[in-house]
Every structure is written in C-alpha cells, then in structure tokens.
Design a protein around this motif. Structure first.
Motif, PDB file in Angstrom:
ATOM      1  N   ILE A 192       0.861  -1.186   0.000  1.00 46.96           N
ATOM      2  CA  ILE A 192       0.000   0.000   0.000  1.00 46.96           C
ATOM      3  C   ILE A 192       0.896   1.234   0.000  1.00 46.96           C
ATOM      4  N   SER A 193       0.641   2.167  -0.912  1.00 44.51           N
ATOM      5  CA  SER A 193       1.430   3.399  -0.987  1.00 44.51           C
ATOM      6  C   SER A 193       0.518   4.561  -1.371  1.00 44.51           C
ATOM      7  N   GLU A 194       1.032   5.756  -1.158  1.00 45.01           N
ATOM      8  CA  GLU A 194       0.261   6.957  -1.507  1.00 45.01           C
ATOM      9  C   GLU A 194       0.766   7.510  -2.823  1.00 45.01           C
ATOM     10  N   ARG A 195      -0.152   7.965  -3.653  1.00 43.52           N
ATOM     11  CA  ARG A 195       0.196   8.459  -4.984  1.00 43.52           C
ATOM     12  C   ARG A 195      -0.554   9.755  -5.248  1.00 43.52           C
ATOM     13  N   ARG A 196       0.194  10.787  -5.651  1.00 48.61           N
ATOM     14  CA  ARG A 196      -0.414  12.100  -5.910  1.00 48.61           C
ATOM     15  C   ARG A 196      -0.526  12.323  -7.415  1.00 48.61           C
ATOM     16  N   GLU A 197      -1.703  12.739  -7.834  1.00 47.00           N
ATOM     17  CA  GLU A 197      -1.960  13.047  -9.226  1.00 47.00           C
ATOM     18  C   GLU A 197      -2.631  14.409  -9.323  1.00 47.00           C
TER      19      GLU A 197
END
Length: 565
Positions: free
Chosen positions: A484-489
């Motif tokens: 699980i990771s955080e991703r910014r778009e």
C-alpha cells in the motif's frame, strides 16, 4: 553596475586619452626629425623644438592624471566635468603650439579643429560649441597680440621669436594686418562650421547607436520570448535538418522520451524513432503538414505517440528541415478505452433491469411450482431427485443473475471511512483456509493506516477477486506481494494497493480484453470477476490498471484517500 550611458562616456574619455597620447607621440617624433635635420644643416635655432618637447611632456603627464582621475570619478556630472577639463586643456595645448609655430598662420591650427570634433563626439553639440568658442577666443588673442593690440610679455615674446626656424612657415617678416585678419576670420568660421557639422554627425551617430541598442534589446527580448514559449510548450518539440539530424530537442521532449538532448543532438532521428523512417521517405506527406500516430518504446514501456510534422522554412521560403511536435497519447487511449467500458457498463445496466424482470419472475414461478409438486405428490425416488436437481439449478441460475446484476448495476451503500489494511487482512485470512494457497507465500505488512471512503462490502469483494485471480494465475505455487502506498496526481491523492504475483504473466491478446464482461480463459469461469472489480472501483472514483511481464503480473488498484474533516 553603471548605466550604459555612463559606461559609454567612460569609454569615450579613454578614447580621448589614447588619441591625445598618439598625437603627442607623432608630434614628438616629427619635432625630433626636424631638429635632427636642423643640426645637420648647422642651424642654431632649436628653441622651438625644446618648447615643443616641454609641451608634449606636459600633455603626457596630464594624460596620466586624467586616466587616474577617471578611475575615481563617479556619476554623470563628474564625468562631464572631467571631459570639459581634458578638452579645455587640449585647446590650451593647441593654442601654445600655434603661438610658437607662426601664430595665426601656423600649420598647427588644425589641432583646434580636431579638439572641436572630439568634443562633438564626447559632449555632442553643447561641448562642440563651447570648445569652438574657446578656440576662437584663444586664436583671437594670438591674432591681436600679433597685431600689437594686446601687448605681449617678455616671456611670450621670447617664445614667439624662438619659433623662427624650420617649424616657422612665415619666416621673420611681419605679417600684414590684412593677412592676420583673414586668417582669424577663416579659422573662426571654420571652427563653428566644424562644430555644427561634427555635432550633427555625432548626434546622428548617437541616435543610430540608440536604435541599434533598441534593436539588440528587442532581438534579445524576442530570443527570450522564443525560449520561454518553447520551454512552456507542454508537447515535445524537435527540429531536424534536411539530413534528418536533430538540431533542437526541448525539455518536454526529454521528459516524454527519457532521452537527453546532449545524446540525441545531431544524431539521425530515425535511429531513436524508427517508425518515422517510412514517414520521411514519403515525400508527398512531408511536403506539407502531416499528422501521424506511431508506437514507440519510452523507458521500457510501449507508448502511443501522435506526431505533427511540418516543413521548417528559412527567410526565403526554402525548406531547411522539419519541425516535429509530439505528445504521448497513451493515457488518452487508455481513457478512451475506459469510456468505452463505461458505455458498455451503462448499456449492460439497462439490459440487467430487463433480465431481472424477464428471467427472475419465471424462475420464481418454476421454483415455487416444483416445491409445491414435491410436497403434494407421492413421487418415486427418481422423480423426487429430478425435482431437487431442477430446484437446485434454479437457485444457481438465480444466484448467477444476482452476481450479474451486482456487476452491471452495483449499488454502493452507505459511504464510510474504511481502513484498507483490515480489508486485505480479512481476505488473506479466508485465503489461508483455502487448499489452493498451500504452496503460496504471502508478503503483506498490515501496519499501514491508509484509508478510503466507500462501501466496505463491495471493496472487500474487490480485494478478494483480485487475490483470487492472482492465486489462480500462480497455479498453487509462488509469491503474492501486497503493498500500500500513496500516490499524488493532478486529480487528487490516491492510495495505491499493488497485488503482485509471480505467475507467467498475461498475453497481449488477453490483456486487451481483461476487463470485458463474460471474457474468461478459465473453463469454469463466468468472466465477471475482474469486470466487477473494475466497475466497483470506478464507482468509488478509483482506477484499476495492470502491469504484466515474464516475471509476473501486478494489479494496481487506486482508491481516493479519505481525509478527515
């Protein structure tokens, strides 16, 4: 740093000093030559030469002083004062030289004119008129002295009489008053004419310089504007010459392709973009603007690239190369595919309502009738078993329709803040009791506190379907890694759940249809598992993507981050 105007004034003052020293050096050499000739002829009159030596020495010393002063003077007003001091000193030097070499008839009166020209160059019209006036006054004083109107001192008399010699073009005879007056008028008129002409030309030169500077600034502004426009273009930009060698490669092109401009400049473009070779071989296409779609491999991934190719022309309209503007259309194509899927889902949703009405009602009637017959009739064992089969298959068909309806028209219930890790842990607990997972190693760190916002029942089904698909792909042996990771778009912040299996990967022809409903490669599959995953995640505002290869397959499920109020 000083303004350009002051820098230019300093440059001209340095130029004045150089000219002064150069003229003094020439005068010194000429005087030495004349003195040498006079000595050969046994002439005794060398006093004029000695006086000239002294004047040249004074000029050189003053020049050194001016150069030193120029280093410490600051400000326009002080520089102008220093310029006037230098030019006035030059006029006095010219007057002394004229006085000892024949007065108004001296050949050295041109020194006055030269000083006036230099004043026009440095101080423009005001300086030229001032120096012309000063020169005229000094020459008038010399003429009036020659006429006897102004008495001269013994020192001046001795200095003037010492001029009788090789440097004196008049000789020892007294000049007539008419000749002296004529020389005065001619020289004074010449001084002012030279002042006006020189100042006019200097003013024109100054204006030309200003226009050139403005043009240079405008050109530099255009260059900066060009660079900024090219840098701000959100598309790749490449220019090539007639030999197809790359001559320009902007930053966006570097970002899209992964190539650096230093490695691609002056290289054949078809070496890096092979599909362009056939396009450039077609002269009819490249004669005008053309739009082409090619597939390229950037950073190890297949990308779809849209090219706009136009001729690059010079000022005469001759073609000197080509301009190529390109964009990575991979995301656009993926979005188009997602839109097509969404349209299919909408159509299936409408079909699902009809199926629920047209099939479920008859099924209910069939099931009810069978149960009624079984309870009222005295059936033999075989007949009773057949009725149970009919009843069971009716229930199975009803369950299948329920699954289809859930896929086609998912009903997301109450939205809650849901921790993602517990959803995965619950599914893995179920998997642990499945005999198919006996040879599968699971790698997962449940300590993540990532959360999303949605329906826990449907999201749990998403997790289970993806895990189940990975287990089936590994055929009972391999490693399942979940991260699980955080991703910014641009459109927000997402929690990415990556499910990586070590199976054989997915073939390209299967990958294209992976999320299509009813498409399956399994003998007993319905083809609704991954289609349901895609639909539920889309309903929650997320996305599903797949990265596959010979080392296995990774399913990437992106769900919006839940941010507490």
């Amino acid at each position: 740093m000083e303004p350009p105007v002051l820098l230019e004034l300093r440059r001209r003052l340095r130029m004045l000093t150089v000219i002064r020293i150069a003229l003094a050096t020439v005068l010194l050499g000429a005087t030495a030559l004349i003195e040498w000739q006079a000595r050969i002829q046994s002439s005794a009159s060398v006093a004029t030469e000695v006086t000239i030596y002294r004047l040249v020495a004074i000029v050189c010393l003053l020049s050194l002083f001016y150069v030193t002063a120029l280093r410490f003077v600051a400000g326009r007003r002080q520089l102008v004062v220093l310029a006037y001091v230098q030019l006035c000193g030059d006029v006095l030097f010219a007057a002394a030289l004229v006085y000892i070499t024949g007065g108004t008839a001296s050949v050295f009166t041109f020194f006055f004119s030269l000083t006036i020209v230099l004043a026009a160059i440095i101080l423009f019209r005001a300086g030229a008129i001032t120096l012309a006036t000063l020169s005229s006054l000094l020459l008038l004083v010399i003429g009036m002295t020659e006429m006897g109107i102004i008495p001269e001192s013994t020192f001046l008399t001795d200095m003037r009489l010492s001029g009788v010699g090789p440097l004196d073009p008049v000789g020892t005879e007294e000049q007539s008053l008419t000749t002296i007056a004529k020389n005065l008028v001619v020289n004074v008129v010449a001084f002012y004419v030279i002042a006006f002409l020189a100042s006019y030309l200097a003013d024109q030169l100054r204006r030309s310089d200003e226009r050139i500077q403005e043009s240079e600034l405008s050109l530099e502004d255009l260059r900066v504007l060009h660079r900024n426009i090219v840098a701000s273009i959100q598309s790749g930009l490449i220019t090539v010459n007639q030999s197809l060698q790359v001559t320009f490669f902007n930053r966006e092109a570097e970002r899209i392709t992964g190539y650096q401009s230093r490695e691609i400049l002056y290289q054949d473009i078809t070496r890096y973009f092979s599909d362009l070779k056939q396009i450039f071989l077609n002269e009819d296409k490249i004669r005008g603007q053309t739009v082409e779609l090619t597939s390229e491999v950037f950073r190890g991934k297949l990308c779809y690239v849209r090219w706009t190719i136009s001729p690059l022309l010079d000022s005469r309209g001759s073609r000197i190369g080509h301009v190529l503007i390109f964009d990575d259309e991979t995301d656009v194509r993926n979005m188009e595919e997602q839109m097509k899927r969404a349209e299919n889902f909408a159509s299936l949703g409408r079909v699902a309502a009809a199926i629920a009405h047209e099939i479920r009602n008859p099924l209910a009637s069939i099931s009810g009738s069978i149960q009624l017959l079984r309870s009222t009739l005295d059936l033999e064992e075989d007949d009773r078993r057949l009725m149970e089969i009919v009843n069971r298959e009716t229930d199975n068909l009803n369950a299948w329709i329920t699954d289809f309806l859930m896929y086609a028209r998912p009903r997301v219930g109450e939205r809650l803040s849901i921790p993602i890790a517990p959803l995965i842990s619950d599914s893995l607990a179920v998997l642990a009791n499945d005999e198919r997972s006996a040879g599968i190693e699971v790698v997962f760190n449940p300590s993540s506190d990532a959360s999303t916002y949605g329906d826990p029942t449907y999201l749990k089904q998403v997790v289970w379907n993806v895990i189940n698909n990975a287990v089936q792909a590994m055929n009972g042996e391999g490693t399942l890694t979940i991260e699980i990771s955080e991703r910014r778009e641009d459109k927000g912040v997402f929690n990415r759940v990556a499910f990586h299996d070590t199976g054989p990967g997915i073939p390209d022809d299967v990958l294209e249809r992976l999320f299509e409903p009813f498409f399956t490669t399994k003998a007993s599959g319905t083809g609704l598992g991954l289609a349901t995953v895609y639909r539920i995640v889309s309903e929650h505002g997320g996305t599903v993507s797949v990265d596959t290869g010979s080392n296995g397959t990774t399913f990437l499920v992106d769900l919006p981050v839940h941010q507490a109020a």
